[in-house]
Write a protein that holds these residues in place. Sequence first.
Motif, short mmCIF file in Angstrom:
data_model
loop_
_atom_site.label_atom_id
_atom_site.label_comp_id
_atom_site.label_asym_id
_atom_site.label_seq_id
_atom_site.Cartn_x
_atom_site.Cartn_y
_atom_site.Cartn_z
N PRO A 143 0.81 -1.22 0.00
CA PRO A 143 0.00 0.00 0.00
C PRO A 143 0.85 1.27 0.00
O PRO A 143 0.29 2.37 -0.14
CB PRO A 143 -0.80 -0.12 1.29
CG PRO A 143 -0.04 -1.06 2.16
CD PRO A 143 0.66 -2.01 1.23
N VAL A 144 2.15 1.15 0.17
CA VAL A 144 3.10 2.26 0.18
C VAL A 144 2.93 3.13 1.43
O VAL A 144 3.86 3.34 2.21
CB VAL A 144 3.01 3.13 -1.09
CG1 VAL A 144 4.01 4.30 -1.03
CG2 VAL A 144 3.28 2.28 -2.34
N GLN A 145 1.72 3.65 1.63
CA GLN A 145 1.46 4.53 2.77
C GLN A 145 0.85 3.73 3.92
O GLN A 145 0.06 2.82 3.72
CB GLN A 145 0.48 5.64 2.37
CG GLN A 145 0.81 6.36 1.09
CD GLN A 145 1.80 7.49 1.28
OE1 GLN A 145 2.26 7.75 2.39
NE2 GLN A 145 2.14 8.19 0.21
N SER A 146 1.24 4.10 5.15
CA SER A 146 0.65 3.48 6.33
C SER A 146 -0.68 4.14 6.66
O SER A 146 -0.84 5.36 6.49
CB SER A 146 1.60 3.63 7.53
OG SER A 146 0.93 3.29 8.74
N ILE A 147 -1.63 3.35 7.13
CA ILE A 147 -2.93 3.89 7.52
C ILE A 147 -2.80 4.81 8.73
O ILE A 147 -3.70 5.60 9.04
CB ILE A 147 -3.92 2.74 7.80
CG1 ILE A 147 -5.37 3.25 7.83
CG2 ILE A 147 -3.57 2.05 9.12
CD1 ILE A 147 -5.89 3.67 6.51
N TYR A 148 -1.67 4.74 9.42
CA TYR A 148 -1.45 5.54 10.62
C TYR A 148 -0.74 6.87 10.35
O TYR A 148 -0.48 7.64 11.26
CB TYR A 148 -0.66 4.75 11.65
CG TYR A 148 -1.34 3.47 12.07
CD1 TYR A 148 -2.48 3.49 12.88
CD2 TYR A 148 -0.85 2.23 11.66
CE1 TYR A 148 -3.11 2.32 13.26
CE2 TYR A 148 -1.48 1.05 12.03
CZ TYR A 148 -2.61 1.10 12.83
OH TYR A 148 -3.24 -0.06 13.20
N ASP A 149 -0.39 7.12 9.09
CA ASP A 149 0.35 8.34 8.74
C ASP A 149 -0.41 9.13 7.68
O ASP A 149 -1.03 8.55 6.79
CB ASP A 149 1.75 8.01 8.20
CG ASP A 149 2.61 7.31 9.23
OD1 ASP A 149 2.49 7.65 10.43
OD2 ASP A 149 3.39 6.41 8.84
#
Length: 824
Positions: free
Chosen positions: A461-467
């Motif tokens: 997903p490349v990006q974290s759901i927390y950032d």
Amino acid sequence: MNRKLGKVVLAATGVLCASGSAVLAQEISAAQPAEQQGASQVSGPAATQTDPQDATKVTAREDVTVTAPGSTRDVQSIGAKEMLQSTPGTSPIAVLGRLPSVEITSADPYGAYEWAVRISVRGFNQNQLGFTLDDVPLGDMSYGNLNGLHISRALIDENLGQATLSQGTGALETASTSNLGGAIQFMSNDPLDKRKLEVAQSFGSFSATRTFGRFDSGVLPGHTRFYIDGVYQLSDKWRGAGPINQSYYQGNLKLEHFVGNKGVLTFFVDYSHRQEVDYQDDNKVWVNKLGYKWDNFGNWGVALQAANAYNAQGGGGFVFASLPTTFPTPVSSLQSAPGDLSNDPEDAGYYAAGGLRRDILSYLSYKMALTSHLTWKSTVYGHENSGAGLWFTPYEATYDATGTPVSPISERTSEYGIARGGFVTSLSYETARNTVEGGAWFEKESFDLARKFYATSLASPVQSIYDRPSNAFYTQWSYNFPSTVYQLHLQDQYRIRPTLTVSAGFKSVETNMTGNLGAFNTGVIQASGVTAATYAQGSLESGKAFLPQFGVNWKINKNNEMFADVADNVRAYQAGGPGFGNSPWGTSQAGFNALTSTLKPESSWSEEAGVRHTDNRFQGQASYFHVNFSNRLLAIQQGPAIAGAASLLTNVGGVTTNGVDGAVSAKLHEGWTLYNALTFSRSTYNDDYTTTGATGVPATVATGGKIVVDSPEFLYKNELSYAKGQFDAHIDSDYMGKRYFTYTDDNSVSGRFLANFGLDYHKDEVGAFDQLKLQLNVYNLAGAQYYSTVGTNGFIASDPTSVSLNTLQVGAPRTITGTFSVRF
């Protein structure tokens, strides 16, 4: 400010300069350190106050005020004891669910998950109520709040001193532009006179941990006292896989400095950082076929497969040869055969979604007794927020710099930014028979809202759901909404004779808001045919120069009284872009231009009457209420969506509500207390409305006479509590009747029954400790399975099969929490 309102402002200001009450003088007196109180203290009507030192030994005993003797309105409150009785981490908004006519729903056990937590009162939903903390406006506390923040982010739960609900008519002094159906005023507790250190540790179901610490300075030289505290909480979602951790940390500081014996200066600051992973919104078909605990995939490979299958089976997007073209198990069970999308398998699960919020809220308040009869208070506040709602969407692929798709999923965001500041000020003047109070509220805000897309890849997903992501490859639209609010109020309470009191007042409110389009359709990909005229820009003014409120209270005898009141209220327009709630700016420029000359803000006329009884063992109240809600606004599609027709905010008529509610609290034998609250209420739409769908042919939506969505006709709450010595226990239950989630009442969720249990044992003065305490709480004691929140994705006219709009949340299962706390 328009001329009409300007005249009212000048008139009210003149009255305020010549009038004002010693009510706040009482507050100042009660709040001062003991050595500051004496014969020179400002005089005022006697009031029963709790010794500040007693607050250090508060335990979980019943503290619901079921009635407010002497009030001309329906006013009820919940105090600090009731908050401490609940599971640590429970939102103050959830505790209000014990009151009559109040409906609270959430997808988590604590009422803290903001996407799904809802409060409704007498047919009005959350964004039609007003909320304040220590007089500071919190906006409408909706998800993606445009002018405030949720109480869970504004105040640590343990710092709640009291929450007061003015049902129906609301309170004139509430700084709110949304209080059509009532007002909720939260008050933080004060620093203690004695130095204290408290630490509490909680453990619970679903890997929940919560650490809380608070330090009270006690009274320092110079007559200053403060507290500083913080909390860190972790908990897994109770359903789902992959990234399921919810976390937040928060800190509060409150300082009071006493100026002589007539004034107090208060400084408060809150910092909140919340990271939430969303629970998947459901429909009935998914719950029946996929299970009660079904949720998002949390697995990147499975999410890619589902997105690619959708495109291959009729979605129309690019199909990746390296990915499967069938839906993963168990989502495939929603299909009769490949290509069957009738049960919406493409939306049954995503990789993940979430919400990020960071807030800083602060205020500086000064209260002063100018004379023995005249008191002044003022609060200056500021609030900064940044946040984003995140969703890994299968409806927009990721593209590289050449416009080539590289993943069937992108990360879509709704990005928020709030910078607002203002002041609230008032004067009050009290004599033996008369109390006059009035004030002003001003706020200036800049609200940013954007819809952007960020890249993913086939590998991750490349990006974290927390950032919060960076470097968007596509910006669909970006808005800035500057706004100003002006509000004045003036009210007089006159005691005609000792047994008869009348009140009269009004408020004037004006909101000016402008929608400015900052960017649109920019990035690697661009939608064809999109121009600036696709989006709305411009200014709107809402409000009313004269919103009256009248009330009367007749004291029949020592223990019994009657009251009645009426009020007129109005709600400001909501900021937002296309598809973002019921916003006037969620349309094209042509649509916006067409509605500006005819659009009217939502308004309400509320009436209520009731009786109260109060004695040493019994409190009770019963009320009748009637509400006319006018100019209900709804975003309606104005033509075939496939042709790109925009929605237009439309007046779809009114709503009528009639109901009765009541609450009783009885002290039984030897420490037992029984509380009951009952509500019968019916809210119905007055009119049908017309819409133009995919065919382009106008059609009538038959809503006239239908029951309002998310408005149960029957509510029942009770609680049995026991307190003796160092031991406290309670068991409570809550029944909510059937609720509709379509405007035509062609689909609904059935009634549900919940029970909760709690007990605690404390020991005072144990060695070096001031208090040791053990607490146990059980939510959903019977492990009931039920639909909790409805309308998380809004409501639509018709959905008889429950697959047209996924807008339901199932309730949390049995949750057990244990807490150990020490106080030095």
